[in-house]
Design an enzyme around this catalytic site. Structure first.
Site, PDB file in Angstrom:
ATOM      1  N   GLY A 141       0.810  -1.231   0.000  1.00 52.91           N
ATOM      2  CA  GLY A 141       0.000   0.000   0.000  1.00 52.91           C
ATOM      3  C   GLY A 141       0.835   1.269   0.000  1.00 52.91           C
ATOM      4  N   LYS A 167      -7.278  -2.769  13.792  1.00 57.81           N
ATOM      5  CA  LYS A 167      -5.953  -2.231  14.127  1.00 57.81           C
ATOM      6  C   LYS A 167      -5.449  -2.797  15.463  1.00 57.81           C
ATOM      7  CE  LYS A 167      -4.941   0.350  10.569  1.00 57.81           C
ATOM      8  NZ  LYS A 167      -3.706   0.193   9.803  1.00 57.81           N
ATOM      9  N   SER A 216       1.454   3.382  -2.846  1.00 57.51           N
ATOM     10  CA  SER A 216       1.348   4.236  -4.045  1.00 57.51           C
ATOM     11  C   SER A 216       1.519   5.707  -3.678  1.00 57.51           C
ATOM     12  CB  SER A 216      -0.006   4.025  -4.724  1.00 57.51           C
ATOM     13  OG  SER A 216      -1.042   4.355  -3.814  1.00 57.51           O
ATOM     14  N   TYR A 229     -12.836  -0.797  12.030  1.00 58.49           N
ATOM     15  CA  TYR A 229     -11.469  -0.291  11.800  1.00 58.49           C
ATOM     16  C   TYR A 229     -10.607  -0.444  13.050  1.00 58.49           C
ATOM     17  CZ  TYR A 229      -7.560   2.875  11.037  1.00 58.49           C
ATOM     18  OH  TYR A 229      -6.283   3.406  10.939  1.00 58.49           O
TER      19      TYR A 229
HETATM   20  N1  NAP Z   1      -2.686   8.793   7.787  1.00 58.57           N
HETATM   21  C1  NAP Z   1      -2.917   8.795   9.097  1.00 58.57           C
HETATM   22  O1  NAP Z   1      -3.167   9.841   9.715  1.00 58.57           O
HETATM   23  C2  NAP Z   1      -2.868   7.503   9.853  1.00 58.57           C
HETATM   24  C3  NAP Z   1      -3.268   7.485  11.194  1.00 58.57           C
HETATM   25  C4  NAP Z   1      -3.224   6.301  11.889  1.00 58.57           C
HETATM   26  C5  NAP Z   1      -2.799   5.126  11.259  1.00 58.57           C
HETATM   27  N2  NAP Z   1      -2.415   5.180   9.958  1.00 58.57           N
HETATM   28  C6  NAP Z   1      -1.978   3.936   9.317  1.00 58.57           C
HETATM   29  O2  NAP Z   1      -0.730   4.152   8.675  1.00 58.57           O
HETATM   30  C7  NAP Z   1      -0.711   3.465   7.409  1.00 58.57           C
HETATM   31  C8  NAP Z   1      -0.427   4.459   6.283  1.00 58.57           C
HETATM   32  O3  NAP Z   1      -1.402   5.511   6.343  1.00 58.57           O
HETATM   33  P1  NAP Z   1      -2.004   6.171   5.024  1.00 58.57           P
HETATM   34  O4  NAP Z   1      -2.938   7.217   5.474  1.00 58.57           O
HETATM   35  O5  NAP Z   1      -0.902   6.494   4.074  1.00 58.57           O
HETATM   36  O6  NAP Z   1      -2.827   4.908   4.463  1.00 58.57           O
HETATM   37  P2  NAP Z   1      -4.028   4.937   3.398  1.00 58.57           P
HETATM   38  O7  NAP Z   1      -3.779   6.031   2.444  1.00 58.57           O
HETATM   39  O8  NAP Z   1      -5.323   4.918   4.135  1.00 58.57           O
HETATM   40  O9  NAP Z   1      -3.887   3.512   2.716  1.00 58.57           O
HETATM   41  C9  NAP Z   1      -2.666   3.058   2.132  1.00 58.57           C
HETATM   42  C10 NAP Z   1      -2.930   2.272   0.883  1.00 58.57           C
HETATM   43  O10 NAP Z   1      -3.631   1.074   1.161  1.00 58.57           O
HETATM   44  C11 NAP Z   1      -4.023   0.576  -0.113  1.00 58.57           C
HETATM   45  N3  NAP Z   1      -5.129  -0.377   0.013  1.00 58.57           N
HETATM   46  C12 NAP Z   1      -6.407  -0.166   0.406  1.00 58.57           C
HETATM   47  N4  NAP Z   1      -7.104  -1.339   0.335  1.00 58.57           N
HETATM   48  C13 NAP Z   1      -6.235  -2.289  -0.111  1.00 58.57           C
HETATM   49  C14 NAP Z   1      -6.337  -3.676  -0.397  1.00 58.57           C
HETATM   50  N5  NAP Z   1      -7.489  -4.374  -0.239  1.00 58.57           N
HETATM   51  N6  NAP Z   1      -5.232  -4.327  -0.854  1.00 58.57           N
HETATM   52  C15 NAP Z   1      -4.087  -3.661  -1.024  1.00 58.57           C
HETATM   53  N7  NAP Z   1      -3.904  -2.363  -0.763  1.00 58.57           N
HETATM   54  C16 NAP Z   1      -4.987  -1.673  -0.308  1.00 58.57           C
HETATM   55  C17 NAP Z   1      -4.415   1.798  -0.964  1.00 58.57           C
HETATM   56  O11 NAP Z   1      -3.806   1.610  -2.241  1.00 58.57           O
HETATM   57  P3  NAP Z   1      -4.279   2.385  -3.596  1.00 58.57           P
HETATM   58  O12 NAP Z   1      -3.827   3.802  -3.370  1.00 58.57           O
HETATM   59  O13 NAP Z   1      -3.554   1.717  -4.697  1.00 58.57           O
HETATM   60  O14 NAP Z   1      -5.771   2.264  -3.665  1.00 58.57           O
HETATM   61  C18 NAP Z   1      -3.792   2.967  -0.153  1.00 58.57           C
HETATM   62  O15 NAP Z   1      -2.997   3.805  -0.924  1.00 58.57           O
HETATM   63  C19 NAP Z   1      -2.062   2.760   7.283  1.00 58.57           C
HETATM   64  O16 NAP Z   1      -1.944   1.447   7.730  1.00 58.57           O
HETATM   65  C20 NAP Z   1      -2.966   3.556   8.207  1.00 58.57           C
HETATM   66  O17 NAP Z   1      -4.040   2.816   8.712  1.00 58.57           O
HETATM   67  C21 NAP Z   1      -2.444   6.340   9.248  1.00 58.57           C
END
Ligand code: NAP
Length: 254
Positions: free
Chosen positions: A17, A170, A19, A166
């Site tokens: 994940g 987690k 991209s 969710y």
């Molecule tokens: N951002 C925050 O504030 C935050 C806070 C707490 C925890 N986190 C955790 O930190 C990590 C990174 O955060 P983020 O915000 O960058 O994550 P995100 O944008 O929510 O998700 C990361 C990627 O997961 C891919 N994805 C979704 N469903 C999928 C599936 N079935 N199979 C394969 N790939 C899939 C998507 O790919 P595509 O783009 O190709 O669709 C997306 O780009 C995540 O695990 C998130 O839960 C983030």
């Protein structure tokens, strides 16, 4: 068995994940540290191609592969690709995730499955395939340390309304992290990074942002670089396993 296409001196890091957003920042940092990076995407092919272009400036061997982590078949195909292309894997970082609100009285089976299958089932099988392969490699090279870093969420410890599937998924990732750490010690160090709010949804309004800021003692939303620093630390540490590292600006103090 056929030889891998890229017989590498470099260590290999798989990131699911990546991209864009946080995963992309981690991928670029791992390439800068000298890894050949293979990352997965599912929907964002154009963003993934742009990320790969940037990665290859630092690490020309890097690859991207489409994979639905919620499907074991898709994961098997992705791992076959990895073995064929690289023939080795030293680090796994699971960032693939699904996130959207689900008010409790209305949670549907489809919503439950899409959140829990991507986040929990997907992380479990990604870790299982990677850890078994790492264990094979460790048997041949017992002095090498392998690493798995999962991305969970401080929300696992908060009782968030409207996010039961969710947050449960987690919390499950945090527990899996400890189970894998125990099962695969001493060859594989398995830890989790639990971010607080790092990147807001682009659709978030000013009120949402100010409500969040009120609950962050360090007074700012996190940045992907904050997570990258935690990855860097866990990637280089040699005596930490089964640990959940909160990177949340103090959010859990509230
Ligand atoms: N951002 C925050 O504030 C935050 C806070 C707490 C925890 N986190 C955790 O930190 C990590 C990174 O955060 P983020 O915000 O960058 O994550 P995100 O944008 O929510 O998700 C990361 C990627 O997961 C891919 N994805 C979704 N469903 C999928 C599936 N079935 N199979 C394969 N790939 C899939 C998507 O790919 P595509 O783009 O190709 O669709 C997306 O780009 C995540 O695990 C998130 O839960 C983030």
């Amino acid at each position: 068995m056929a030889q891998p296409k890229k017989h590498l001196e470099k260590k290999v890091c798989l990131i699911t994940g990546a991209s864009g957003r946080v995963g992309k920042s981690i991928a670029l940092a791992m390439a800068a540290k000298g890894y050949a990076v293979c990352f997965t995407y599912i929907h964002s092919e154009r963003e993934a191609a742009a990320t790969l272009k940037e990665l290859r400036i630092m690490s020309p061997e890097s690859e991207m592969v489409k994979c639905d982590v919620a499907s074991v078949k898709s994961l098997q195909e992705m791992f076959r690709f990895l073995r064929r292309q690289f023939g080795r894997l030293e680090v796994l970082i699971t960032t693939a995730s699904n996130f959207y609100p689900t008010p409790l009285p209305k949670v549907s089976e489809k919503e439950w499955d899409s959140l829990v299958d991507t986040n929990l089932k997907g992380t479990f099988f990604t870790m299982q395939f990677a850890a078994l392969w790492m264990a094979e490699q460790a048997a041949k090279n017992p002095s090498e340390l392998f690493r798995i870093i999962t991305l969970s969420d401080v929300a696992a410890e908060l009782v968030w309304r409207h996010h039961a599937p969710y947050t449960v998924s987690k919390l499950g990732i945090q527990h899996l992290t400890k189970i894998f750490a125990k099962e695969f010690a001493p060859a594989i160090l398995v830890n989790s990074i639990a971010p607080g709010t790092v990147l807001l949804n682009p659709k978030s309004d000013a009120k949402h942002k100010s409500d969040i800021l009120k609950k962050i003692p360090l007074g700012r939303i996190g940045e992907p670089e904050d997570i990258v620093k935690a990855v860097d630390f866990l990637e280089s540490s040699t005596y930490i396993t089964g640990h959940i590292l909160n990177v949340d600006g103090g959010r859990l103090l509230y």
